[in-house]
Design a protein around this motif. Structure first.
Motif, PDB file in Angstrom:
ATOM      1  N   ARG A  60       0.857  -1.447   0.386  1.00 30.05           N
ATOM      2  CA  ARG A  60       0.288  -0.438   0.094  1.00 30.05           C
ATOM      3  C   ARG A  60       0.734   1.513   0.131  1.00 30.05           C
ATOM      4  N   ARG A  64       0.239   3.758  -2.581  1.00 28.27           N
ATOM      5  CA  ARG A  64       0.270   5.287  -2.973  1.00 28.27           C
ATOM      6  C   ARG A  64       0.660   6.744  -3.104  1.00 28.27           C
ATOM      7  N   GLU A  65       2.607   5.622  -3.405  1.00 23.08           N
ATOM      8  CA  GLU A  65       3.306   6.911  -3.997  1.00 23.08           C
ATOM      9  C   GLU A  65       3.071   6.898  -5.162  1.00 23.08           C
TER      10      GLU A  65
END
Length: 268
Positions: A60, A64-65
């Motif tokens: 995750r 997200r990055e």
């Protein structure tokens, strides 16, 4: 679909999707070797959605990055780690999408779904994985992943459309050949699965959406949840083991299964 078969399909997909042993190969073999009916494309899409959710949950932070950097990547500004990751995943996915579309619309993909093909790919690409894992250096980390390596690994990943090859196995092979450590090579390979699974899910999903009914959607939901849980467990275990164990156990399994399948294929 009987609950037992539904559970079996979901567990096979979940456990084998991220291990270098070919989930698609095992799912194709299931009806052929057990006499069970083919699970159909709706269930195939469902279990792929489950495994997609599993890899996105496990990685995750990377997800997200990458999502944060996607707008910059799409506008050509590859100047942040997130943008570089997003652009790398885009580049790595293009060969698979093009090759997959060619196989699908020419009908060649159906001709590859045989025990003979799976037997040879299990055996052959298992040995290639062993060679790359043993001979490959361990000098690169995930942060070193650039567009050149993304394209090379994307070309390796393209071969996974041949049943029995293993998407994770062939991309890990490419990563080890490029000099990535086992853990970081597997991490990149797992992240590469996200856009690939999304692309295949969209392709299959548009074909089966109109055929789905309430009972089938219920089965699909059960299969997706079971695949998510089993995939998350298998992925967590593999990533922990890679800190101290090579890919040799998976190679041994592939070689044994490949020999068994070829024996069945050529003796029938």
């Amino acid at each position: 679909m009987p609950l037992f078969q539904l559970i079996l399909v979901a567990l096979i997909q979940g456990i084998t999707e991220f291990l270098p042993v070919s989930s698609s190969g095992h799912l194709i073999l299931l009806p052929g070797l057990t006499g069970l009916e083919d699970q159909g494309q709706v269930i195939d899409v469902a279990v792929h959605v489950g495994t997609l959710a599993a890899v996105m949950i496990y990685f995750r932070g990377d997800v997200r990055e990458g999502l944060a950097g996607l707008p910059r990547a799409l506008t050509g500004r590859v100047d942040t780690p997130g943008a570089r990751l997003a652009m790398g995943l885009i580049v790595a996915t293009i060969p698979t999408v093009l090759f997959g579309a060619a196989l699908h619309f020419t009908g060649l993909s159906d001709g590859l779904r045989s025990i003979t093909v799976i037997g040879w790919t299990m055996l052959g690409f298992g040995l290639v994985l062993y060679w790359a894992d043993q001979k490959g250096a361990a000098v690169k980390q995930a942060g070193d992943w650039g567009l050149r390596d993304a394209l090379i690994m994307g070309l390796w990943q393209m071969l996974a459309l041949i049943p029995g090859t293993s998407r994770s196995g062939i991309t890990i092979t490419g990563a080890r050949q490029l000099g990535y450590t086992r853990e970081d090579g597997a991490r990149i390979a797992m992240l590469m699965s996200i856009p690939t699974i999304i692309a295949s899910g969209v392709l299959l999903g548009t074909e089966v959406a109109l055929d789905a009914n309430t009972a089938l959607m219920r089965d699909a939901g059960i299969a997706a949840v079971l695949a998510l849980v089993s995939a998350l467990a298998a992925l967590s275990l593999m990533m922990r083991l890679l800190r101290s164990v090579s890919f040799t156990p998976y190679v041994i399994y592939r070689v044994i299964l490949g020999i068994v399948l070829l024996t069945i294929a050529y003796s029938s």
